[in-house]
Design a protein around this motif. Structure first.
Motif, PDB file in Angstrom:
ATOM      1  N   GLU A 171       0.753  -1.266  -0.216  1.00  0.00           N
ATOM      2  CA  GLU A 171       0.074   0.105   0.132  1.00  0.00           C
ATOM      3  C   GLU A 171       0.742   1.256   0.271  1.00  0.00           C
ATOM      4  OE1 GLU A 171      -3.141   0.256  -0.446  1.00  0.00           O
ATOM      5  OE2 GLU A 171      -3.188  -1.909  -0.637  1.00  0.00           O
ATOM      6  N   LEU A 172       1.836   1.228   0.662  1.00  0.00           N
ATOM      7  CA  LEU A 172       2.742   2.315   0.770  1.00  0.00           C
ATOM      8  C   LEU A 172       3.560   2.537  -0.473  1.00  0.00           C
ATOM      9  CD1 LEU A 172       4.381   4.620   2.386  1.00  0.00           C
ATOM     10  CD2 LEU A 172       6.155   2.921   2.892  1.00  0.00           C
ATOM     11  N   GLN A 173       4.073   1.475  -1.446  1.00  0.00           N
ATOM     12  CA  GLN A 173       4.405   1.660  -2.902  1.00  0.00           C
ATOM     13  C   GLN A 173       3.258   2.128  -3.697  1.00  0.00           C
ATOM     14  OE1 GLN A 173       5.695  -2.365  -3.152  1.00  0.00           O
ATOM     15  NE2 GLN A 173       7.988  -1.851  -3.148  1.00  0.00           N
ATOM     16  N   VAL A 174       2.092   1.660  -3.759  1.00  0.00           N
ATOM     17  CA  VAL A 174       1.124   2.130  -4.619  1.00  0.00           C
ATOM     18  C   VAL A 174       0.851   3.755  -4.196  1.00  0.00           C
ATOM     19  CG1 VAL A 174      -1.510   2.129  -4.910  1.00  0.00           C
ATOM     20  CG2 VAL A 174      -0.058   0.009  -4.613  1.00  0.00           C
ATOM     21  N   LEU A 175       0.956   3.977  -2.982  1.00  0.00           N
ATOM     22  CA  LEU A 175       0.637   5.584  -2.525  1.00  0.00           C
ATOM     23  C   LEU A 175       1.765   6.164  -3.074  1.00  0.00           C
ATOM     24  CD1 LEU A 175      -0.696   7.826  -0.990  1.00  0.00           C
ATOM     25  CD2 LEU A 175       0.827   7.059   0.864  1.00  0.00           C
ATOM     26  N   TRP A 176       3.045   5.895  -3.015  1.00  0.00           N
ATOM     27  CA  TRP A 176       4.204   6.579  -3.527  1.00  0.00           C
ATOM     28  C   TRP A 176       4.432   6.666  -4.849  1.00  0.00           C
ATOM     29  CZ3 TRP A 176       6.858   9.957  -0.675  1.00  0.00           C
ATOM     30  CH2 TRP A 176       8.135  10.328  -1.136  1.00  0.00           C
ATOM     31  N   TYR A 177       4.184   5.447  -5.524  1.00  0.00           N
ATOM     32  CA  TYR A 177       4.675   5.442  -6.955  1.00  0.00           C
ATOM     33  C   TYR A 177       3.477   5.823  -7.862  1.00  0.00           C
ATOM     34  CZ  TYR A 177       9.218   3.676  -5.276  1.00  0.00           C
ATOM     35  OH  TYR A 177      10.428   3.428  -4.660  1.00  0.00           O
ATOM     36  N   MET A 178       2.338   5.527  -7.271  1.00  0.00           N
ATOM     37  CA  MET A 178       1.186   5.608  -8.184  1.00  0.00           C
ATOM     38  C   MET A 178       0.109   6.776  -8.088  1.00  0.00           C
ATOM     39  SD  MET A 178       1.709   3.252 -10.468  1.00  0.00           S
ATOM     40  CE  MET A 178       0.333   3.298 -11.302  1.00  0.00           C
ATOM     41  N   VAL A 179      -0.210   6.694  -6.789  1.00  0.00           N
ATOM     42  CA  VAL A 179      -1.247   7.865  -6.188  1.00  0.00           C
ATOM     43  C   VAL A 179      -0.719   9.379  -6.242  1.00  0.00           C
ATOM     44  CG1 VAL A 179      -2.958   8.305  -4.413  1.00  0.00           C
ATOM     45  CG2 VAL A 179      -2.689   6.105  -5.038  1.00  0.00           C
ATOM     46  N   LEU A 180       0.269   9.273  -5.600  1.00  0.00           N
ATOM     47  CA  LEU A 180       0.892  10.889  -5.437  1.00  0.00           C
ATOM     48  C   LEU A 180       1.481  11.281  -6.896  1.00  0.00           C
ATOM     49  CD1 LEU A 180       2.977  10.581  -2.046  1.00  0.00           C
ATOM     50  CD2 LEU A 180       0.773  11.233  -2.540  1.00  0.00           C
TER      51      LEU A 180
END
Length: 225
Positions: free
Chosen positions: A136-145
């Protein structure tokens, strides 16, 4: 007359307001990123109630927000006592109190902006990332943001501007101590109250210019293809 145009009368409120706006802007932004991510990701009973609580500072009178913070952070509360024991100074009538008040008032605006931006990110793209083993942290950092960068910048700028103009809650929590906790809004108010209209107008023009530049920047970001 010279005291009216001194650094303490003009320079200090400007620099302190910018400093408080920067710190509280970062604090409210970081909190809004975490809360908006959590609220967009999960569905639970009472979600609307929780979100309503988050948005309350946006609609409550500043004096009400200030009174609540004064009660929570004052010397009679365990939070205020613990903070004073750690820092050797009370939160109220300090720059820290001004930062907290500004961050609380700015948070709903930043949160709503980020939440809207995060909701526009394609869910299929996020689910695809998760299926590939991304945390979830990787999704947030590399995709969502990265995909919602306009909302991020807009949210921070709006939070900064809101913190810069905060008056009521800040006055109740931090007071108006010249050379210590006096911000631009409080300096303008007390300059008018004392009849120093030239000083009040000078500070007002500075505030308008800073706010105009921030809103212009926000408009440029929103209009970027």
């Amino acid at each position: 007359m010279s005291d009216i145009w001194s650094w303490e009368a003009i320079g200090f409120p400007v620099m302190l307001s910018l400093r408080i706006a920067c710190i509280s802007g970062i604090v409210s932004f970081a909190a809004a990123v975490w809360v908006a991510t959590w609220m967009n990701r999960y569905t639970f009973r009472g979600k609307i109630l929780v979100e309503t609580v988050f948005m309350l500072p946006l609609v409550l009178p500043p004096s009400v927000v200030g009174l609540l913070l004064l009660t929570i952070l004052g010397r009679r509360s365990w939070i205020g006592q613990a903070a004073e024991w750690i820092t050797r100074q009370p939160i109220v009538f300090s720059v820290t109190g001004a930062v907290i008040a500004s961050a609380v008032v700015a948070f709903p605006l930043v949160y709503q902006t980020l939440k809207t931006g995060f909701a526009l990110v394609d869910r299929d793209v996020l689910e695809s990332s998760r299926s590939q083993g991304a945390s979830e942290l990787q999704v947030l950092w590399y995709m969502v943001l990265p995909l919602s960068w306009r909302s991020l910048v807009t949210g921070f700028v709006l939070g900064f501007a809101r913190a810069l103009g905060e008056f009521g809650a800040t006055l109740m929590v931090a007071g108006n101590i010249p050379g210590k906790t006096q911000t631009l809004p409080t300096a303008i108010y007390f300059a008018v109250d004392a009849g120093h209209m030239e000083l009040a107008w000078s500070l007002t023009i500075i505030t308008i210019l800073i706010s105009f530049i921030l809103l212009l920047l926000t408009g440029k970001i929103r209009g970027t293809d």
